[in-house]
Scaffold this active site. Structure first.
Site, PDB file in Angstrom:
ATOM      1  CG  ASP A  21      -1.660   1.261   1.442  1.00  0.00           C
ATOM      2  OD1 ASP A  21      -1.937   1.937   0.428  1.00  0.00           O
ATOM      3  OD2 ASP A  21      -1.987   1.579   2.608  1.00  0.00           O
ATOM      4  CG  ASN A  23      -3.300   5.261  -1.188  1.00  0.00           C
ATOM      5  OD1 ASN A  23      -3.252   4.171  -0.605  1.00  0.00           O
ATOM      6  ND2 ASN A  23      -4.308   5.623  -1.950  1.00  0.00           N
ATOM      7  CG  ASP A  25      -5.997   2.926   0.532  1.00  0.00           C
ATOM      8  OD1 ASP A  25      -5.019   2.151   0.632  1.00  0.00           O
ATOM      9  OD2 ASP A  25      -6.677   3.032  -0.506  1.00  0.00           O
ATOM     10  CG  ASP A  29      -1.357   1.349  -3.710  1.00  0.00           C
ATOM     11  OD1 ASP A  29      -0.156   1.139  -4.003  1.00  0.00           O
ATOM     12  OD2 ASP A  29      -1.713   1.957  -2.678  1.00  0.00           O
ATOM     13  CG  ASP A 199     -12.116 -17.237 -11.283  1.00  0.00           C
ATOM     14  OD1 ASP A 199     -11.307 -17.475 -10.377  1.00  0.00           O
ATOM     15  OD2 ASP A 199     -13.344 -17.185 -11.122  1.00  0.00           O
ATOM     16  CG  ASP A 329      -8.867 -19.494  -4.337  1.00  0.00           C
ATOM     17  OD1 ASP A 329      -9.271 -18.402  -3.883  1.00  0.00           O
ATOM     18  OD2 ASP A 329      -9.058 -19.862  -5.518  1.00  0.00           O
TER      19      ASP A 329
HETATM   20  O1  TEU Z   1     -11.916 -20.256  -7.465  1.00  0.00           O
HETATM   21  C1  TEU Z   1     -12.771 -21.293  -7.907  1.00  0.00           C
HETATM   22  C2  TEU Z   1     -12.966 -22.359  -6.911  1.00  0.00           C
HETATM   23  O2  TEU Z   1     -13.422 -23.441  -7.244  1.00  0.00           O
HETATM   24  C3  TEU Z   1     -12.676 -21.975  -5.507  1.00  0.00           C
HETATM   25  O3  TEU Z   1     -13.765 -21.163  -5.234  1.00  0.00           O
HETATM   26  C4  TEU Z   1     -12.637 -22.938  -4.398  1.00  0.00           C
HETATM   27  O4  TEU Z   1     -13.720 -23.805  -4.439  1.00  0.00           O
HETATM   28  C5  TEU Z   1     -12.684 -22.112  -3.134  1.00  0.00           C
HETATM   29  O5  TEU Z   1     -11.586 -21.228  -3.137  1.00  0.00           O
HETATM   30  C6  TEU Z   1     -12.639 -22.915  -1.879  1.00  0.00           C
HETATM   31  O6  TEU Z   1     -12.724 -22.061  -0.772  1.00  0.00           O
HETATM   32  C7  TEU Z   1     -11.886 -19.080  -8.179  1.00  0.00           C
HETATM   33  C8  TEU Z   1     -11.007 -18.043  -7.499  1.00  0.00           C
HETATM   34  O7  TEU Z   1      -9.684 -18.491  -7.444  1.00  0.00           O
HETATM   35  C9  TEU Z   1     -11.568 -17.724  -6.142  1.00  0.00           C
HETATM   36  O8  TEU Z   1     -10.766 -16.810  -5.438  1.00  0.00           O
HETATM   37  C10 TEU Z   1     -12.936 -17.150  -6.350  1.00  0.00           C
HETATM   38  O9  TEU Z   1     -13.552 -16.963  -5.105  1.00  0.00           O
HETATM   39  C11 TEU Z   1     -13.819 -18.042  -7.218  1.00  0.00           C
HETATM   40  O10 TEU Z   1     -13.158 -18.530  -8.382  1.00  0.00           O
HETATM   41  C12 TEU Z   1     -15.009 -17.265  -7.722  1.00  0.00           C
HETATM   42  O11 TEU Z   1     -14.593 -16.346  -8.685  1.00  0.00           O
HETATM   43 CA    CA Z   2      -3.527   1.932  -1.198  1.00  0.00          CA
END
Ligand code: TEU
Ligand code: CA
Length: 555
Positions: A21, A23, A25, A29, A199, A329
């Site tokens: 970060d 700035n 907040d 960024d 994604d 994730d």
């Molecule tokens: O993840 C897809 C996905 O299958 C995951 O949601 C997984 O099941 C989950 O992380 C378990 O907690 C992608 C992205 O990487 C994730 O950050 C998003 O939340 C999701 O798609 C929706 O866009």
């Molecule tokens: Ca910032």
């Protein structure tokens, strides 16, 4: 095999909200990212993947996009993004963005128009369906809990969402929608983007009959991904996507794809596959619980070793997978895949070596290069992540106490990877001069970039050497194209493999156990290329101390 520009590259994932970060907040960024390009260059990074930076209400941390053509104000401006592209290019680095096109935000203009006229053209950008006998159209449970169908206010219809209700799924059967998405992708590629991480892409093909499925939980619902698993036809959509966009630009694409069969691999990552590569989640899927995190099985060393070995063997004649130990994730790899006694600098180096030298494209997640670990969570209120909150609720409903549910979430929470990057031993780990949006891991005085810069034997210095070895003139071809072959397969606690190219053979060997191991060489070593214990000579035997890893060229 035709060589591609990205085959020998090393990638790094930035989670912008938690990177740096500038700035005050409390939110990372684009300026912060620009200021650290030299740091990443020095680490040996070629490709940078940015988790979503588009305009978003951040219900799911930017994976809910409200405007595909705008940068989130929290992160900066389009001018700053262009500057980032230019600065990366100057350093011969490539930027890829997250492409979230299975769903958008409920605040996206398309969805707002669909809500305003549930029988109009924009409703067909989504899945709007009438209910069945006063119930939702089908009994699917979304990834983040609850029914996948949400009532459309003021109408007898429901809309479909596989993730949060604020993330309505886009209707890929509608050619108009596809055209809008392709136009947007090409607009970004024309700016000079090198490609995308894509994604949840396997979810774009639905069974349009939305049949009810056998419930797999006490809520009477069935996991929505089972519908996706049972439906045919995603290949045609993925080819259409590729041919209208990536293929024309030689873009690098990495798909977030779970659960495809080995017979489908050529279609996905073969010479003319849908994507350049897909992530290898085989080790991560070992902790998939039947119902959720509360019944996630522990990962044994043998299961982990087998998952990685099998996956390498499966993929190498087909194409390249992208190798990770963690991402935004997943919990931190050091805390998840290493036994307690190895959750330290030696262990982080060992795990990193095994991962980065596999066949495939290494993806390093921010903070992995300094050995960042899971945080200590004192209360469920400290979590921000939508999925963690849902998993906590599920755990409590299954009868776990608050303390037990907290322990489950502490081990598995996505927020473990999302705590701010630890830059130095200063307030808030040098991430912000304000209040960070998510708490900083308590261990920042010990694990941080500045401190590790000053220690020649730190995890950071080691990662630099590791990546440099992979990319060195002498070994680049071998680590890129060399065959993977398991080594010392029957030795307990040992994870070892060869990389072999045109008669040259390199061994990567690691001891995940507590006792020193001595073995007869399968193939004698001639030169140690890298070691986390300052080993410089190959001995008469293969000797590995506790938490030791080394890389040697064989005779
Ligand atoms: O993840 C897809 C996905 O299958 C995951 O949601 C997984 O099941 C989950 O992380 C378990 O907690 C992608 C992205 O990487 C994730 O950050 C998003 O939340 C999701 O798609 C929706 O866009
Ligand atoms: Ca910032």
């Amino acid at each position: 095999m035709e060589k591609k520009w990205w085959h020998d590259k090393v990638a790094y994932q930035i989670y912008p909200k938690s990177f740096l970060d500038t700035n005050g907040d409390g939110i990372g960024d684009l300026r912060g990212i620009i200021s650290k390009l030299d740091y990443l260059k020095k680490l040996g990074i070629d490709i940078i993947w940015l988790s979503p930076i588009y305009k978003s209400p951040f219900v799911d941390q930017g994976y809910d996009i409200a405007d595909y053509y705008a940068i989130a104000e929290e992160f900066g401006t389009m001018e700053e993004f262009d500057e980032l592209l230019a600065e990366a290019k100057k350093r011969d680095m490539h930027i890829i963005m997250d492409l979230v096109i299975n769903h958008c935000s409920d605040k996206h203009e398309w969805f707002q128009k669909a809500l305003a006229d549930p029988d109009g053209a924009f409703a067909d950008y989504f899945y709007f369906r009438k209910g069945k006998n006063g119930n939702p159209p089908s009994n699917y449970r979304s990834y983040f809990g609850g029914n996948c169908w949400e009532p459309v206010p003021g109408s007898d219809k429901y809309y479909f969402h596989m993730f949060a209700k604020e993330q309505p799924d886009l209707n890929w059967e509608n050619p108009k929608l596809r055209e809008e998405i392709y136009r947007m992708i090409n607009w970004w590629l024309d700016k000079g983007l090198a490609g995308f991480r894509i994604d949840a892409i396997i979810n774009i093909k639905k069974d349009l009959a939305f049949p009810d499925m056998e419930p797999d939980g006490d809520d009477g619902l069935a996991s929505c991904w089972r519908m996706v698993e049972n439906v045919e036809g995603v290949d045609a959509l993925l080819e259409d996507l590729k041919n209208h966009t990536f293929a024309k630009k030689d873009a690098f694409t990495v798909g977030e794809v779970f659960n495809i069969g080995v017979e489908d691999l050529p279609d996905f990552i073969g010479e003319n596959g849908h994507f350049s590569t897909i992530f290898d989640f085989s080790a991560h899927m070992l902790s998939d619980g039947k119902h959720g995190w509360y019944d996630a099985p522990p990962i044994s060393f043998d299961a982990w070793k087998k998952a990685i070995t099998d996956s390498q063997m499966r993929v190498q004649n087909v194409g390249f997978e992208a190798n990770i130990i963690e991402n935004h994730d997943e919990p931190r790899g050091v805390s998840r895949f290493l036994p307690d006694y190895a959750q330290n600098a030696d262990g982080a180096k060992m795990l990193g070596t095994v991962s980065v030298l596999l066949r495939g494209i290494p993806f390093i997640y921010q903070g992995q290069e300094i050995g960042m670990q899971n945080a200590r969570w004192n209360s469920v209120d400290e979590f921000d992540d939508i999925s963690t909150k849902d998993q906590y609720r599920m755990a409590r409903e299954a009868g776990l106490s608050d303390a037990e549910a907290l322990a489950v979430c502490s081990a598995m929470s996505r927020d473990n990877a999302r705590t701010p990057m630890q830059w130095k031993d200063a307030p808030q780990a040098g991430f912000t001069s304000g209040t960070p949006w998510l708490k900083v891991n308590d261990n920042y005085p010990v694990i941080n970039v500045e401190k590790e810069e000053g220690q020649p034997d730190s995890v950071l210095h080691y990662y630099r050497k590791l990546i440099a070895l992979r990319k060195s003139g002498e070994y680049r071809e071998l680590f890129t194209y060399g065959k993977f072959e398991p080594a010392y397969e029957n030795a307990d606690h040992v994870m070892a493999y060869y990389r072999i190219l045109q008669g040259r053979r390199v061994l990567v060997a690691a001891n995940f156990g507590t006792d020193t191991i001595e073995l007869d060489w399968e193939v004698p070593a001639k030169k140690v290329l890298l070691s986390n214990k300052k080993r410089t000579n190959a001995e008469n035997k293969l000797i590995l101390e506790k938490c030791e890893v080394f890389v040697t060229e064989c005779k």
